[in-house]
Every structure is written in structure tokens, then in C-alpha cells.
Scaffold this motif. Structure first.
Motif, PDB file in Angstrom:
ATOM      1  N   PRO A  82      -7.111  11.267 -14.472  1.00 54.14           N
ATOM      2  CA  PRO A  82      -8.494  11.208 -13.993  1.00 54.14           C
ATOM      3  C   PRO A  82      -8.667  11.969 -12.682  1.00 54.14           C
ATOM      4  O   PRO A  82      -7.696  12.357 -12.036  1.00 54.14           O
ATOM      5  N   VAL A  83      -9.907  12.154 -12.286  1.00 53.70           N
ATOM      6  CA  VAL A  83     -10.216  12.628 -10.931  1.00 53.70           C
ATOM      7  C   VAL A  83      -9.838  11.495  -9.986  1.00 53.70           C
ATOM      8  O   VAL A  83     -10.097  10.324 -10.269  1.00 53.70           O
ATOM      9  N   ILE A  84      -9.211  11.832  -8.881  1.00 57.28           N
ATOM     10  CA  ILE A  84      -8.843  10.839  -7.867  1.00 57.28           C
ATOM     11  C   ILE A  84      -9.541  11.244  -6.570  1.00 57.28           C
ATOM     12  O   ILE A  84      -9.223  12.274  -5.986  1.00 57.28           O
ATOM     13  N   HIS A  85     -10.517  10.449  -6.144  1.00 59.15           N
ATOM     14  CA  HIS A  85     -11.299  10.767  -4.947  1.00 59.15           C
ATOM     15  C   HIS A  85     -10.509  10.484  -3.666  1.00 59.15           C
ATOM     16  O   HIS A  85      -9.622   9.637  -3.662  1.00 59.15           O
ATOM     17  N   ASN A  86     -10.896  11.171  -2.601  1.00 57.02           N
ATOM     18  CA  ASN A  86     -10.287  10.907  -1.299  1.00 57.02           C
ATOM     19  C   ASN A  86     -10.504   9.453  -0.909  1.00 57.02           C
ATOM     20  O   ASN A  86     -11.616   8.937  -1.036  1.00 57.02           O
ATOM     21  N   THR A  87      -9.466   8.813  -0.446  1.00 56.17           N
ATOM     22  CA  THR A  87      -9.355   7.398  -0.046  1.00 56.17           C
ATOM     23  C   THR A  87      -9.661   6.415  -1.178  1.00 56.17           C
ATOM     24  O   THR A  87      -9.893   5.245  -0.920  1.00 56.17           O
ATOM     25  N   SER A  88      -9.583   6.870  -2.423  1.00 56.81           N
ATOM     26  CA  SER A  88      -9.738   5.913  -3.532  1.00 56.81           C
ATOM     27  C   SER A  88      -8.491   5.052  -3.641  1.00 56.81           C
ATOM     28  O   SER A  88      -7.408   5.421  -3.174  1.00 56.81           O
ATOM     29  N   VAL A  89      -8.658   3.879  -4.261  1.00 53.80           N
ATOM     30  CA  VAL A  89      -7.562   2.944  -4.473  1.00 53.80           C
ATOM     31  C   VAL A  89      -7.322   2.812  -5.974  1.00 53.80           C
ATOM     32  O   VAL A  89      -8.255   2.567  -6.739  1.00 53.80           O
ATOM     33  N   THR A  90      -6.077   2.984  -6.375  1.00 58.49           N
ATOM     34  CA  THR A  90      -5.639   2.778  -7.755  1.00 58.49           C
ATOM     35  C   THR A  90      -4.582   1.683  -7.705  1.00 58.49           C
ATOM     36  O   THR A  90      -3.615   1.792  -6.946  1.00 58.49           O
ATOM     37  N   CYS A  91      -4.783   0.614  -8.476  1.00 61.73           N
ATOM     38  CA  CYS A  91      -3.898  -0.549  -8.393  1.00 61.73           C
ATOM     39  C   CYS A  91      -2.970  -0.644  -9.595  1.00 61.73           C
ATOM     40  O   CYS A  91      -3.424  -0.559 -10.743  1.00 61.73           O
ATOM     41  N   LEU A  92      -1.688  -0.835  -9.286  1.00 60.91           N
ATOM     42  CA  LEU A  92      -0.679  -1.093 -10.296  1.00 60.91           C
ATOM     43  C   LEU A  92      -0.200  -2.529 -10.133  1.00 60.91           C
ATOM     44  O   LEU A  92      -0.019  -2.999  -9.009  1.00 60.91           O
ATOM     45  N   ARG A  93       0.014  -3.206 -11.214  1.00 61.87           N
ATOM     46  CA  ARG A  93       0.586  -4.558 -11.205  1.00 61.87           C
ATOM     47  C   ARG A  93       1.980  -4.471 -11.802  1.00 61.87           C
ATOM     48  O   ARG A  93       2.199  -3.758 -12.781  1.00 61.87           O
ATOM     49  N   VAL A  94       2.916  -5.192 -11.210  1.00 63.94           N
ATOM     50  CA  VAL A  94       4.285  -5.227 -11.714  1.00 63.94           C
ATOM     51  C   VAL A  94       4.643  -6.679 -11.995  1.00 63.94           C
ATOM     52  O   VAL A  94       4.640  -7.511 -11.078  1.00 63.94           O
TER      53      VAL A  94
ATOM     54  N   VAL B  96       0.861  -1.182   0.000  1.00 67.22           N
ATOM     55  CA  VAL B  96       0.000   0.000   0.000  1.00 67.22           C
ATOM     56  C   VAL B  96       0.897   1.231   0.000  1.00 67.22           C
ATOM     57  O   VAL B  96       1.888   1.289   0.731  1.00 67.22           O
ATOM     58  N   VAL B  97       0.533   2.212  -0.821  1.00 68.82           N
ATOM     59  CA  VAL B  97       1.200   3.503  -0.839  1.00 68.82           C
ATOM     60  C   VAL B  97       0.137   4.553  -0.535  1.00 68.82           C
ATOM     61  O   VAL B  97      -0.732   4.818  -1.364  1.00 68.82           O
ATOM     62  N   ALA B  98       0.160   5.100   0.688  1.00 69.53           N
ATOM     63  CA  ALA B  98      -0.814   6.127   1.093  1.00 69.53           C
ATOM     64  C   ALA B  98      -0.203   7.484   0.776  1.00 69.53           C
ATOM     65  O   ALA B  98       0.820   7.865   1.328  1.00 69.53           O
ATOM     66  N   THR B  99      -0.860   8.216  -0.120  1.00 69.57           N
ATOM     67  CA  THR B  99      -0.241   9.400  -0.671  1.00 69.57           C
ATOM     68  C   THR B  99      -1.279  10.448  -1.042  1.00 69.57           C
ATOM     69  O   THR B  99      -2.305  10.572  -0.374  1.00 69.57           O
ATOM     70  N   HIS B 100      -1.072  11.159  -2.124  1.00 71.71           N
ATOM     71  CA  HIS B 100      -1.870  12.320  -2.521  1.00 71.71           C
ATOM     72  C   HIS B 100      -2.373  12.161  -3.953  1.00 71.71           C
ATOM     73  O   HIS B 100      -1.773  11.429  -4.751  1.00 71.71           O
ATOM     74  N   GLY B 101      -3.435  12.877  -4.273  1.00 73.77           N
ATOM     75  CA  GLY B 101      -4.018  12.790  -5.610  1.00 73.77           C
ATOM     76  C   GLY B 101      -3.027  13.107  -6.711  1.00 73.77           C
ATOM     77  O   GLY B 101      -2.988  12.434  -7.749  1.00 73.77           O
ATOM     78  N   GLY B 102      -2.176  14.120  -6.505  1.00 72.81           N
ATOM     79  CA  GLY B 102      -1.198  14.488  -7.515  1.00 72.81           C
ATOM     80  C   GLY B 102      -0.164  13.403  -7.743  1.00 72.81           C
ATOM     81  O   GLY B 102       0.327  13.217  -8.860  1.00 72.81           O
ATOM     82  N   VAL B 103       0.178  12.661  -6.693  1.00 71.63           N
ATOM     83  CA  VAL B 103       1.134  11.562  -6.818  1.00 71.63           C
ATOM     84  C   VAL B 103       0.504  10.417  -7.597  1.00 71.63           C
ATOM     85  O   VAL B 103       1.144   9.821  -8.475  1.00 71.63           O
ATOM     86  N   VAL B 104      -0.759  10.118  -7.312  1.00 67.44           N
ATOM     87  CA  VAL B 104      -1.450   9.056  -8.056  1.00 67.44           C
ATOM     88  C   VAL B 104      -1.540   9.438  -9.532  1.00 67.44           C
ATOM     89  O   VAL B 104      -1.251   8.623 -10.414  1.00 67.44           O
ATOM     90  N   ARG B 105      -1.917  10.676  -9.806  1.00 69.28           N
ATOM     91  CA  ARG B 105      -1.995  11.118 -11.208  1.00 69.28           C
ATOM     92  C   ARG B 105      -0.628  11.089 -11.885  1.00 69.28           C
ATOM     93  O   ARG B 105      -0.514  10.723 -13.057  1.00 69.28           O
TER      94      ARG B 105
END
Length: 194
Positions: free
Chosen positions: A153-165, A133-142
């Protein structure tokens, strides 16, 4: 391995559409509730580690998840929001009027993208399997999504965006998931995220 990017819960400055950047604004009551609901929805999911921005709004969101899941937590300034310099504290309209090309002392989007991509590459190498888990900020997710060729995209507060490596190659599997906020009860699952 999977990296779950979590935006922090709501702050009063989010509500007032003020530019936060590196200004350390705490979660408000709604933000604390959002973090609690997210943490409850993740409680049965095993995570190897939680990394958070050192700003309290992200750190407290990550700590709620850590407390719920028993996962170790580390903070780092690499996960801070974009630095907006003289524009921090202004509402978005005033920022755009006073600094139409961005504040002269602000961090550029490409600088944020470089910082974020370096961090993500490092943790993918450090944790070749499992879930982080990376708890961060909307600008970092974008910034992470831009780095991977995705739209902003719009990134809502406490939304989860998943990356696979896989084999060092990053891909995006989920963007801006908020089932915990749409749930009527706290025992709603995170369907669609795992």
C-alpha cells in the motif's frame, strides 16, 4: 505483543519525489510538525522501547515520540530504507528512465524483506509482551507487509502500521493510520490504532 511501525515525517526530497534511500535527508518543517503531532497523540500510551533507523529523518521522528512518552530509544542500521545506489538523489521519473530494472548496485526488495523480517523476529523474541515502536521508512513498512503476505500500500509520512505477535505468529491489525494528521487539534486520540 504489538509492534507499531511508524514512517518518518516529510522531507524536502519526499516533496520533490526524489529517491532518498540511505541518503541522510532531514525532516523539513512539515515533517517536524507531523512528528510532533504524532508524538502528542501517543503521549498517554505506554511503550516498552522505541527502535529507529539511524538515518536522521526516522531517528528524529522516533525521538519526538520518545520525548513525549518517556520511552527509551535505540538506533540501528537494520531499519534503514532500501539502498537505491546510483538512483539515490534522482527524481522518480529519472530513476525509472535510467534504471528501469533498478540500479545495478541497489539493494533488492527481497534483501530488504530479509533484513526487516530478521529484525522484527528478533525484537518479538526480545519483547514477548507489551508494545514497541519502530520509527523507520516507507520501504521498510512495505517490506514488513510483503513478508506477511499483504499488498504494497501507500504509506503516508508518520502513518502507523500495527503488527500483532502471538505465540511467534505475526499478523497485521492496522495499516497506514494517520488520525493525528486528520485531527483538528493535537489532543485527538489515536482511535483505531491501539
Amino acid at each position: 505483543m504489538d509492534i507499531w511501525l511508524v514512517r518518518h515525517g516529510e522531507t524536502d526530497w519526499n516533496l520533490n519525489r526524489r529517491v532518498q534511500g540511505w541518503t541522510d535527508i532531514p525532516l523539513n518543517q512539515t515533517g517536524r510538525d507531523q512528528a510532533r503531532r504524532l508524538a502528542a497523540s501517543l503521549s498517554g500510551i505506554p511503550f516498552q522501547h522505541i527502535y529507529t533507523s539511524d538515518l536522521s529523518r526516522a531517528r528524529d521522528t522516533g525521538k519526538a515520540i520518545a520525548d513525549s512518552t518517556g520511552t527509551p530509544l535505540s538506533t540501528t542500521p537494520q531499519l534503514r530504507e532500501q539502498y537505491f545506489g546510483q538512483a539515490e538523489g534522482l527524481n522518480r521519473q529519472d530513476k525509472d528512465r535510467r534504471f528501469p530494472n533498478g540500479a545495478p548496485d541497489a539493494e533488492t526488495p527481497s534483501m530488504v524483506e530479509a533484513r526487516v523480517s530478521e529484525f522484527l523476529t528478533e525484537i518479538a523474541a526480545k519483547h514477548p509482551t507489551g508494545r514497541i515502536v519502530v520509527a523507520t521508512h516507507g520501504g521498510v513498512v512495505r517490506a514488513a507487509l510483503r513478508w506477511l503476505g499483504q499488498p504494497d500500500p501507500v504509506i503516508h509520512n508518520t502513518s502507523v502500521t500495527c503488527l500483532r505477535v502471538e505465540n511467534g505468529v505475526f499478523s497485521v491489525s492496522v495499516v497506514n493510520a494517520i488520525p493525528h494528521l486528520q485531527a483538528r487539534t493535537d489532543d485527538e486520540s489515536t482511535a483505531g490504532i491501539s
